[in-house]
Design a protein around this motif. Structure first.
Motif, PDB file in Angstrom:
ATOM      1  N   HIS A  70       4.784   0.057  -0.140  1.00  0.00           N
ATOM      2  CA  HIS A  70       5.475  -0.753   0.876  1.00  0.00           C
ATOM      3  C   HIS A  70       4.519  -1.765   1.476  1.00  0.00           C
ATOM      4  O   HIS A  70       3.305  -1.670   1.307  1.00  0.00           O
ATOM      5  CB  HIS A  70       6.066   0.150   1.960  1.00  0.00           C
ATOM      6  CG  HIS A  70       5.041   0.966   2.695  1.00  0.00           C
ATOM      7  ND1 HIS A  70       4.471   2.108   2.164  1.00  0.00           N
ATOM      8  CD2 HIS A  70       4.460   0.801   3.908  1.00  0.00           C
ATOM      9  CE1 HIS A  70       3.600   2.612   3.018  1.00  0.00           C
ATOM     10  NE2 HIS A  70       3.562   1.834   4.097  1.00  0.00           N
TER      11      HIS A  70
ATOM     12  N   ASP B 202       0.798   5.219   1.989  1.00  0.00           N
ATOM     13  CA  ASP B 202       0.206   5.761   3.216  1.00  0.00           C
ATOM     14  C   ASP B 202      -0.669   6.983   2.978  1.00  0.00           C
ATOM     15  O   ASP B 202      -1.404   7.378   3.875  1.00  0.00           O
ATOM     16  CB  ASP B 202       1.304   6.136   4.231  1.00  0.00           C
ATOM     17  CG  ASP B 202       1.875   4.901   4.920  1.00  0.00           C
ATOM     18  OD1 ASP B 202       1.263   3.819   4.819  1.00  0.00           O
ATOM     19  OD2 ASP B 202       2.929   5.035   5.558  1.00  0.00           O
TER      20      ASP B 202
ATOM     21  N   HIS C 249       0.847  -1.212   0.000  1.00  0.00           N
ATOM     22  CA  HIS C 249       0.000   0.000   0.000  1.00  0.00           C
ATOM     23  C   HIS C 249       0.876   1.254   0.000  1.00  0.00           C
ATOM     24  O   HIS C 249       2.096   1.164   0.194  1.00  0.00           O
ATOM     25  CB  HIS C 249      -0.904   0.015   1.249  1.00  0.00           C
ATOM     26  CG  HIS C 249      -0.142   0.139   2.537  1.00  0.00           C
ATOM     27  ND1 HIS C 249       0.510  -0.923   3.117  1.00  0.00           N
ATOM     28  CD2 HIS C 249       0.097   1.198   3.355  1.00  0.00           C
ATOM     29  CE1 HIS C 249       1.120  -0.524   4.227  1.00  0.00           C
ATOM     30  NE2 HIS C 249       0.885   0.771   4.397  1.00  0.00           N
TER      31      HIS C 249
END
Ligand code: OGA
Ligand code: MN
Length: 211
Positions: free
Chosen positions: A191, A134, A132
């Protein structure tokens, strides 16, 4: 001799470490730094996180934002509790250190960061967080992600790496070793968190621009 330093000043990572962080973010958008916390602080925060877990005060984290927030433990398996000022001396020391990092990032990168939000996170064995970014689609206030790991005696074979997927480059794994800081640009860095064989504890936070 009595120490007149405030805990915040006494804990401060050196200017040198701040400069290394600023240079790395500027150069390629992420960095990892060892010994970002003094050992006694990491220990105190690890104990608090473990106590919260034992007391059932960590709650399964949500995915998404606004009305679309939902529990999806297969996507995101950590349990969290948000950190606020005044909860404990150790948490206040943590917030003071992150405040100094915020100021250093603003000085070095002109990011206009004006807030920091963070939570304890504990991944039980086998829990993970799928790939994903952030930053939310409809809210670009999260600008820099900063995670400090709280795990004593973490070995590579315990797994649990933070796997970065920098655009156009090969992946980079950061093992969640106690006192280690991972920092990256929230909007850019894809990440994921790989499953571990033991509890994996951290303080995860975001420097935000006022939206
Ligand atoms: C997150 C996250 C990374 C880590 O909470 O958004 O990506 O290493 N955490 O815990
Ligand atoms: Mn993340």
């Amino acid at each position: 001799m009595t120490r007149s330093h405030s805990p915040a000043l006494f804990d401060a990572p050196g200017d040198e470490q701040h400069r290394r962080i600023v240079d790395a973010i500027n150069d390629h958008g992420w960095t990892e730094q060892d010994n970002f916390f003094p050992p006694d602080l990491t220990l105190a925060l690890a104990l608090e996180c473990a106590e919260l877990a034992t007391a059932g005060m960590l709650t399964l984290a949500l995915v998404g934002q606004g009305a679309a927030r939902s529990l999806q433990p297969d996507v995101r398996g950590d349990r969290i509790q948000w950190v606020e000022a005044g909860q404990s001396e150790a948490r206040d020391r943590y917030l003071a250190i992150m405040e100094m990092l915020r100021i250093a990032l603003n000085r070095g990168l002109f990011l206009g960061l004006d807030e920091y939000e963070s939570h304890f996170a504990c991944y039980a064995p086998g829990a993970s967080y799928q790939r994903h970014r952030d930053q939310f689609l409809d809210d670009d206030s999260r600008t820099v992600s900063a995670i400090v790991y709280l795990n004593a005696d973490w070995l590579p074979e315990h797994g649990g790496a933070l796997r970065l997927h920098p655009e156009g480059l090969s992946t980079r794994d950061i093992s969640p070793v106690g006192s280690r800081l991972a920092v990256f640009l929230s909007a850019d860095m894809l990440h994921e968190v790989l499953p571990a064989t033991r509890d994996r504890m951290s303080l995860t936070g975001w420097f935000r621009r006022r939206s």
